[in-house]
Design a protein around this motif. Structure first.
Motif, PDB file in Angstrom:
ATOM      1  N   GLN A   1      65.703  55.527  57.174  1.00  0.00           N
ATOM      2  CA  GLN A   1      64.376  54.917  57.091  1.00  0.00           C
ATOM      3  C   GLN A   1      63.626  55.722  55.962  1.00  0.00           C
ATOM      4  O   GLN A   1      63.031  54.887  55.063  1.00  0.00           O
ATOM      5  N   ARG A   2      63.750  56.665  55.703  1.00  0.00           N
ATOM      6  CA  ARG A   2      62.982  57.781  54.771  1.00  0.00           C
ATOM      7  C   ARG A   2      63.732  57.504  53.476  1.00  0.00           C
ATOM      8  O   ARG A   2      62.992  56.999  52.350  1.00  0.00           O
ATOM      9  N   LEU A   3      65.030  57.263  53.318  1.00  0.00           N
ATOM     10  CA  LEU A   3      65.585  57.170  52.075  1.00  0.00           C
ATOM     11  C   LEU A   3      65.191  55.591  51.379  1.00  0.00           C
ATOM     12  O   LEU A   3      64.888  55.281  50.426  1.00  0.00           O
ATOM     13  N   GLY A   4      65.250  54.610  52.606  1.00  0.00           N
ATOM     14  CA  GLY A   4      64.821  53.422  52.263  1.00  0.00           C
ATOM     15  C   GLY A   4      63.546  53.310  51.661  1.00  0.00           C
ATOM     16  O   GLY A   4      63.222  52.730  50.682  1.00  0.00           O
TER      17      GLY A   4
ATOM     18  N   PRO B   1      67.030  49.785  56.140  1.00  0.00           N
ATOM     19  CA  PRO B   1      67.059  51.352  55.729  1.00  0.00           C
ATOM     20  C   PRO B   1      68.460  51.821  55.010  1.00  0.00           C
ATOM     21  O   PRO B   1      68.883  52.781  54.660  1.00  0.00           O
ATOM     22  N   VAL B   2      69.185  50.675  55.016  1.00  0.00           N
ATOM     23  CA  VAL B   2      70.679  50.898  54.373  1.00  0.00           C
ATOM     24  C   VAL B   2      70.874  50.590  52.812  1.00  0.00           C
ATOM     25  O   VAL B   2      71.643  51.515  52.028  1.00  0.00           O
TER      26      VAL B   2
ATOM     27  N   GLY C   1      72.483  51.371  47.394  1.00  0.00           N
ATOM     28  CA  GLY C   1      72.959  51.875  48.563  1.00  0.00           C
ATOM     29  C   GLY C   1      72.696  53.304  48.821  1.00  0.00           C
ATOM     30  O   GLY C   1      72.595  54.086  48.148  1.00  0.00           O
ATOM     31  N   HIS C   2      72.007  53.266  50.205  1.00  0.00           N
ATOM     32  CA  HIS C   2      71.287  54.897  50.569  1.00  0.00           C
ATOM     33  C   HIS C   2      71.852  55.050  51.981  1.00  0.00           C
ATOM     34  O   HIS C   2      71.128  55.237  52.777  1.00  0.00           O
ATOM     35  N   LEU C   3      73.026  54.984  52.215  1.00  0.00           N
ATOM     36  CA  LEU C   3      73.702  54.959  53.692  1.00  0.00           C
ATOM     37  C   LEU C   3      74.782  56.033  53.777  1.00  0.00           C
ATOM     38  O   LEU C   3      75.423  56.607  52.688  1.00  0.00           O
ATOM     39  N   GLY C   4      74.771  56.393  55.024  1.00  0.00           N
ATOM     40  CA  GLY C   4      76.024  57.120  55.252  1.00  0.00           C
ATOM     41  C   GLY C   4      75.713  58.741  54.769  1.00  0.00           C
ATOM     42  O   GLY C   4      74.692  59.309  55.265  1.00  0.00           O
ATOM     43  N   ASP C   5      76.716  59.275  54.186  1.00  0.00           N
ATOM     44  CA  ASP C   5      76.630  60.724  54.065  1.00  0.00           C
ATOM     45  C   ASP C   5      75.563  60.864  52.504  1.00  0.00           C
ATOM     46  O   ASP C   5      76.109  61.336  51.628  1.00  0.00           O
TER      47      ASP C   5
ATOM     48  N   THR D   1      70.880  63.146  46.896  1.00  0.00           N
ATOM     49  CA  THR D   1      71.680  61.994  46.361  1.00  0.00           C
ATOM     50  C   THR D   1      70.946  60.798  46.089  1.00  0.00           C
ATOM     51  O   THR D   1      71.131  60.270  44.915  1.00  0.00           O
ATOM     52  N   LEU D   2      69.861  60.628  46.806  1.00  0.00           N
ATOM     53  CA  LEU D   2      69.159  59.316  46.294  1.00  0.00           C
ATOM     54  C   LEU D   2      68.601  59.476  45.104  1.00  0.00           C
ATOM     55  O   LEU D   2      68.463  58.820  44.440  1.00  0.00           O
TER      56      LEU D   2
END
Ligand code: PLP
Length: 404
Positions: free
Chosen positions: A283-286, A310-311, A353-357, A362-363
């Motif tokens: 959620q935060r990354l999204g 959020p993905v 994409g901002h999912l998984g690891d 990274t973002l």
């Protein structure tokens, strides 16, 4: 031509919405020697992953694991529960919903594809009222299943599955509920049992942080009952034999042993972080990604804040700018892969994409790559998305990552 001897410095940034980067810990687990899939050690591994994966789907019922991509698990869900000519209600949220609809047609089902005209439905989530109204009109209960995509990977929209369940119940309709969580499992909150889902379809290469190659059907008792009556042909994908063999941790064919090592590791990693922390991180990354897009002065593909994914985040290009040109420039200059616009959105948007690891840094690297790539591609930006995302992330309270 691919130059295999050329190694660009640093890591490639795989910022497409799956496959997502595979953590070293999982890569190492996958590299263990392959063992006898009928031997005693394998049975223990099989039982561990079959039990562990239930926690991720939030179910007490069986989850089938196939050595196939997500498309195979789509097919398995339909062929195990339905019969030739059955009507199914599908909902057009984007490209993947469209492909699932096409598959249903190819299998000899009669899908009805609900949705809004043009790309309007590709900017919003599933409209549960439309589903309820259609089911209420089906007084003869000819519709046997309702099929929806939880996280539409082509757009960045996460539909409200609890609302779809309520719509089916409000219409007092017996249709099965099938949900594609290929790009949401282990990234967005998902509750197979609580939301009354009959078959949940998922895949390995997104929130689970594994390479492509395994996929899932999480079942309900009602789905298992339906599979006993269903007449569509099934062989490799048939649930009955797999469920029987899975009781002791084995499969009727040679399973994907090394990916199951990876799955075991992934489940341990996700549960150690805690599912709720995993969801909060996504959620935060999204939110950070969306703040960046707004600061650039660009449009987010999803127009309903209630269903922001959020993905991934879909970034619309200003008129006249080819999104694939921006992706190409960014890839060639910064070694970062961004997702292309698919189907009706080809060339009109790109996807981050901002999912998984994926963590805050990274973002930030990905957003920096996007911002520089957009500038190089000549897209006029209103301001710095990177600065907006930094400000947001720096203000968040999150569990400490480094212990010391
Ligand atoms: N459904 C969704 C939502 C997806 O994102 C994908 C792939 O990205 C698929 C289905 C198809 O899965 P696969 O490519 O693993 O066969």
């Amino acid at each position: 031509m691919l130059k295999l001897d050329f190694h660009p410095a640093g890591r490639h940034y795989l910022q497409i919405p799956g496959p997502s980067p595979v953590p070293d810990r999982i890569l190492r687990a996958i590299s263990y020697p392959t063992i006898d899939h009928r031997g005693p050690e394998f049975g223990a591994l099989g039982l561990k992953v079959l039990e562990g994966i239930k926690t991720i789907f939030k179910t007490r019922h069986p989850v089938i694991i196939y050595p196939a991509s997500g498309t195979g698990a789509w097919e398995a869900a339909l062929t195990n529960t339905l019969s030739p000519g059955d009507k199914v209600l599908m909902y057009e949220t984007g490209h993947f919903a469209t492909l699932w609809d096409k598959m249903a047609r190819n299998l000899g089902l009669q899908p009805e594809f609900l949705g809004l005209p043009g790309i309007e439905g590709w900017r919003r989530g599933v409209n549960a009222q439309m589903i309820q109204a259609r089911l209420e009109a089906d007084s003869g209960h000819e519709i046997k299943a309702v099929c929806v995509v939880h996280n539409e990977t082509s757009t960045g929209v996460t539909s409200n599955i609890a609302a779809v369940r309520q719509a089916i119940d409000a219409a007092r309709h017996p249709a099965l509920l099938m949900v594609d969580t290929i790009s949401s499992l282990a990234s967005a909150d998902y509750r197979h049992d609580e939301w009354g889902v009959d078959v949940t379809i998922s895949g390995s290469q997104k929130g689970l942080m594994l390479p492509p190659g395994i996929s899932f059907n999480a079942l309900s008792p009602k789905a298992i009952e339906a599979s006993r009556q269903s007449k569509l042909p099934k062989a490799f994908f048939g649930w009955a034999e797999i469920l029987e063999m899975n009781k002791t941790g084995y499969w009727p064919y040679t399973p994907n042993t090394n990916l199951l090592y990876g799955l075991s590791e992934a489940i341990d990693m996700i549960l150690a972080e805690g599912l709720d922390n995993v969801f909060a991180r996504h959620q935060r990354l999204g939110e950070a990604a969306r703040r960046a897009v707004r600061a650039w002065g660009l449009e987010i593909q999803c127009v309903d804040p209630e269903v922001y994914s959020p993905v991934l985040t879909g970034v619309m290009m200003p008129p006249g700018v080819d999104a694939d040109m921006v992706r190409r420039v960014t890839y060639e200059r910064f070694d970062i892969s961004l997702g292309a616009g698919l189907g009706k959105l080809r060339g009109l948007m790109f996807r981050i994409g901002h999912l998984g690891d994926c963590n805050d840094l990274t973002l930030m690297a990905a957003l920096s790559g996007c911002e520089m790539g957009l500038k190089i591609a000549g897209v006029k930006l209103e301001g710095s998305g990177v600065a907006a995302a930094l400000d947001y992330l720096a203000g968040q309270t999150v569990p400490a990552l480094a212990k010391g």
